[in-house]
Design a protein around this motif. Structure first.
Motif, short mmCIF file in Angstrom:
data_model
loop_
_atom_site.label_atom_id
_atom_site.label_comp_id
_atom_site.label_asym_id
_atom_site.label_seq_id
_atom_site.Cartn_x
_atom_site.Cartn_y
_atom_site.Cartn_z
N VAL B 46 0.97 -1.15 -0.22
CA VAL B 46 0.32 -0.02 -0.04
C VAL B 46 0.86 1.28 0.06
O VAL B 46 0.79 2.30 -0.59
CB VAL B 46 -0.98 0.10 1.11
CG1 VAL B 46 -1.73 1.20 1.47
CG2 VAL B 46 -2.06 -1.22 0.95
N LEU B 50 1.04 4.16 -2.84
CA LEU B 50 0.78 5.57 -2.49
C LEU B 50 1.74 6.62 -3.10
O LEU B 50 1.49 7.49 -3.60
CB LEU B 50 0.72 5.87 -1.03
CG LEU B 50 -0.62 5.43 -0.06
CD1 LEU B 50 -0.36 5.47 1.23
CD2 LEU B 50 -1.77 6.31 -0.62
N VAL B 53 1.28 6.87 -6.61
CA VAL B 53 0.18 7.83 -6.83
C VAL B 53 0.61 9.22 -6.76
O VAL B 53 0.59 9.99 -7.42
CB VAL B 53 -0.97 7.63 -6.06
CG1 VAL B 53 -1.86 8.77 -5.81
CG2 VAL B 53 -1.69 6.16 -6.46
N MET B 54 1.49 9.55 -5.56
CA MET B 54 1.79 10.73 -5.28
C MET B 54 2.81 11.13 -6.65
O MET B 54 2.77 12.18 -7.06
CB MET B 54 2.66 10.76 -4.26
CG MET B 54 1.88 10.51 -2.83
SD MET B 54 0.71 11.86 -2.58
CE MET B 54 0.11 11.22 -1.07
N VAL B 80 -7.96 -4.07 2.21
CA VAL B 80 -7.11 -3.46 3.36
C VAL B 80 -8.14 -3.41 4.66
O VAL B 80 -7.69 -3.76 5.65
CB VAL B 80 -6.58 -2.16 3.39
CG1 VAL B 80 -5.86 -1.67 4.44
CG2 VAL B 80 -5.20 -2.29 2.16
#
Lengths: 185, 499
Positions: B46, B50, B53-54, B80
């Motif tokens: 995860v 993340l 994605v950033m 999750v």
């Protein structure tokens, strides 16, 4: 069948959610992404939730299992009285804490987890549970019982059942001595 | 977690060695380790997504619209959340005090697996299919590099090539199903098999009440074969439809090789031995199996009330002979446990705490049927109880076995040590169990001395240590076995895990 204690599960969930919130907040602050102020808030909120949820409650019946070193925090949480005792208050507190964390991606997971914990706390409150601190029990030292009933008969003594048999019928309850007990005088 | 499969593997001695079977004892630990690994790697996964994605959102580019990543995967979030629920309800406290929460959330695993297999279908991660036609850094038509400085631009002009084609991206195809579907199908097959096997209700033959809130239950079921040391899971729909409770078998009919052991009949006994001793011939209770259950929680209390509704609690052992309407009972099992290994050591030490004597009671029953076929040459039996009356549960069995072994010239086969930890009410009115009274000691056993004694008398042997009782005793014994204080003798601790 059997009474389920929802509060115990909610407590585990809230503690884990606090940790997730804390971690997500640190990631958000470290990356300095857009909206990092929310992440900073999440760090503080996560820490607060962890500290609040660390002391485990006493179970309704039976013994509770303490977490290590929870006594200090138990005293602090107990000091807030009905605010922390009541699970409705905790449910609303967690719901309120989790909302600001839902605005950025790094902390949205913590928000969802804390929201679920808040729902379970609500369920616990509806079932009438409340938080009880686990405090060490003060041992009351009772004085040792004195010997109340010294034996009435000289030895040989029959076992207790025969002695107890007939209090009214003393003749029948007595036993035959092998040697006659005669006062020589 | 495929218990039937593990029981089968444990039973086939030709296939597996003792070392493999000892590994099977740790199946639950392995399951927990897998779960923890899934959680840790999910966190890593995860976090990586993340960060991805950033990065993508900060370098949002209109040149390559296929690479833009706007939405987090819904399946990922669901996964999750389910993992979070399962993880928090698997903690020790929730398992011990609120088992239903643990059980029902853990059964969400099936949804977890299904979502896991479709997790990749969204196609968030893509790879480029035509690297040769469109190598990284190639010059695109109608675009220029305006920001390059001095020497770097000159160097790169020689290496740059024009793009032959537009970049083409394709998502990875899902591969999870390759890894997951095999074990999942195996588990589903096992559950189906267990459901079919347990759909036949059992017939309750006898219900006996013992002192200290213990009930003995004798049952009969078609095609039920069990080995000593195994356990079954009971389900009584009248008490609770969804609760299943495990109980160790205390009496089974041992299956033997018929060439070595003729079926027990009185005339064979009279021929080989001069004595007849007062033990009932097992042919009367041929196929029955029995459990001892202690009334501790609400399920056992309700179950006992249904079995013995009109007897008061003060009565002692009283076999209920007349027919009564018993509730319907379903039995799942039998499942293997480490206690089955007692017969496979030369010397075994069995330590029982309270009602934990049940697996060893079954073993003693099997020895009573015939001790000759096993590898076991000596058995040390230590039983620690809180109250004296608890020993009445198996006093008859112990006395009979001891007498039989003495008559068959094996006085050192069974070494009994009984301990009662609470010193009040020690008046034994019964002369029948003088044997047990003479082996009774008050207080807690001193394990190091016991181990010393066993080590001295069994040098160069491997002693199997089996413990069924409170965690404190189990931990102490495990530590003693692993410490090297006893030269010449090896103590192997077989860990019993419950549920």
């Amino acid at each position: 069948m059997g009474k389920i204690e929802w509060a115990m599960w909610a407590n585990e969930q809230a503690l884990a959610a606090g940790l997730i919130l804390f971690t997500g907040g640190i990631v958000g602050v470290a990356g300095l992404f857009r909206g990092w102020q929310f992440a900073a808030y999440a760090v503080a909120a996560g820490l607060f939730v962890c500290l609040l949820e660390y002391p485990r409650s006493r179970r309704a019946k039976g013994t509770g299992v303490e977490r290590k070193w929870q006594y200090g925090l138990t005293v602090c949480v107990k000091a807030f009285g009905p605010l922390t005792r009541n699970y409705y208050a905790r449910a609303f507190l967690h719901a309120a804490l989790c909302i600001p964390a839902g605005f950025i991606l790094a902390t949205v997971l913590g928000c969802v987890c804390l929201g679920i914990a808040s729902l379970i706390y609500l369920s616990a409150a509806i079932h009438g549970e409340h938080w009880e601190p686990i405090l060490p029990r003060v041992e009351v030292r009772r004085p040792a019982p004195s010997i109340k009933n010294p034996p009435q008969n000289p030895p040989p003594r029959p076992p207790a059942e025969m002695r107890r048999k007939n209090i009214d019928d003393l003749e029948g309850a007595s036993y035959d001595n092998p040697m006659a007990v005669i006062d020589e005088k | 977690m495929c218990r039937t499969l593990l029981t089968f593997v444990r039973g086939t001695h030709t296939v597996s060695s003792r070392k493999t079977r000892r590994l099977l004892d740790r199946s639950k630990t392995f399951h927990v380790a897998c779960g923890v690994a899934i959680c840790i790697f999910s966190v890593v996964h995860v976090s990586a997504h993340l960060v991805n994605v950033m990065n993508f959102s900060s370098s949002y580019s209109e040149d390559f619209p296929a690479l833009n990543f706007a939405l987090p995967g819904l399946t990922g979030v669901l996964l999750v959340v389910i993992l979070f629920l399962m993880f928090t309800s698997s903690s020790y406290c929730v398992r011990i005090y609120n088992y239903e929460i643990f059980w029902y959330t853990h059964n969400l695993f099936i949804i977890f697996y299904i979502i896991l297999m479709v997790h990749m279908v969204g196609g968030a991660l893509k790879y480029q299919t035509n690297i040769e036609a469109h190598p990284p850094g190639c010059l695109r038509a109608n675009h220029s590099r305006a920001e390059e400085q001095g020497e770097e631009l000159e160097k790169r002009v020689q290496e740059e090539m024009p793009c032959k084609a537009e970049a083409h991206f394709q998502p990875h195809c899902p591969q999870t199903w390759l890894w997951v579907s095999g074990p999942l199908c195996l588990y589903c097959a096992e559950r189906l098999y267990r459901y079919i096997r347990s759909s036949d209700p059992v017939t309750i033959v006898t219900v006996i009440r013992h002192p200290c809130d213990v009930i003995e239950l004798r049952m009969l079921k078609k095609n039920f074969k069990a080995r000593p040391g195994q356990y079954i899971v009971l389900n009584c729909p009248n008490v609770s439809s969804f609760e299943n409770h495990p109980f160790t078998l205390t009496a089974v009919r041992v299956q033997r090789n018929s060439k070595l052991f003729p079926t027990c009949s009185r005339h064979v006994i009279l021929k080989t031995h001069e004595y007849t001793y007062p033990w009932y011939c097992p042919t009367e209770n041929k196929e029955t199996f029995g459990i001892h259950l202690r009334v501790v929680g609400d399920w056992t209390e309700r179950f006992t009330q249904m079995l013995l509704p009109d007897l008061t609690r003060d009565l002692d052992i009283l076999p209920v002979v007349h027919q009564r309407r018993y509730p319907k009972l379903y039995v799942d099992g039998p499942f293997g446990s480490p206690s089955e290994e007692v017969f496979n050591y030369d010397v075994s030490l069995c330590v029982a705490g309270g009602i934990g004597v049940t697996p060893f009671a079954c073993i003693l029953h099997a020895l009573l049927d015939g001790w000759m076929g096993f590898r076991l040459k000596r058995l040390y039996f230590v039983w620690v109880c809180r109250e004296l009356r608890s020993f009445y549960w198996f006093a008859e069995l112990l006395s009979t076995l001891h007498q039989k072994l003495w008559h068959e010239n094996k006085p050192d086969y069974l070494n009994l040590k009984l301990y009662v930890s609470q010193a009040d009410n020690l008046q034994v009115g019964d002369e029948k169990y003088r044997l047990l009274a003479s082996r009774l000691l008050v207080g807690r056993p001193r394990w190091k001395l016991l181990f010393d004694e066993i080590g001295r008398t069994n040098k160069r042997k491997r002693v199997g240590v089996f413990c069924c009782g409170p965690k404190g005793i189990s931990r102490t014994l495990h530590r003693l076995c692993n410490s090297a204080h006893f030269p010449g003798t090896t103590f192997e601790f077989n860990k019993e895990s419950f549920s």
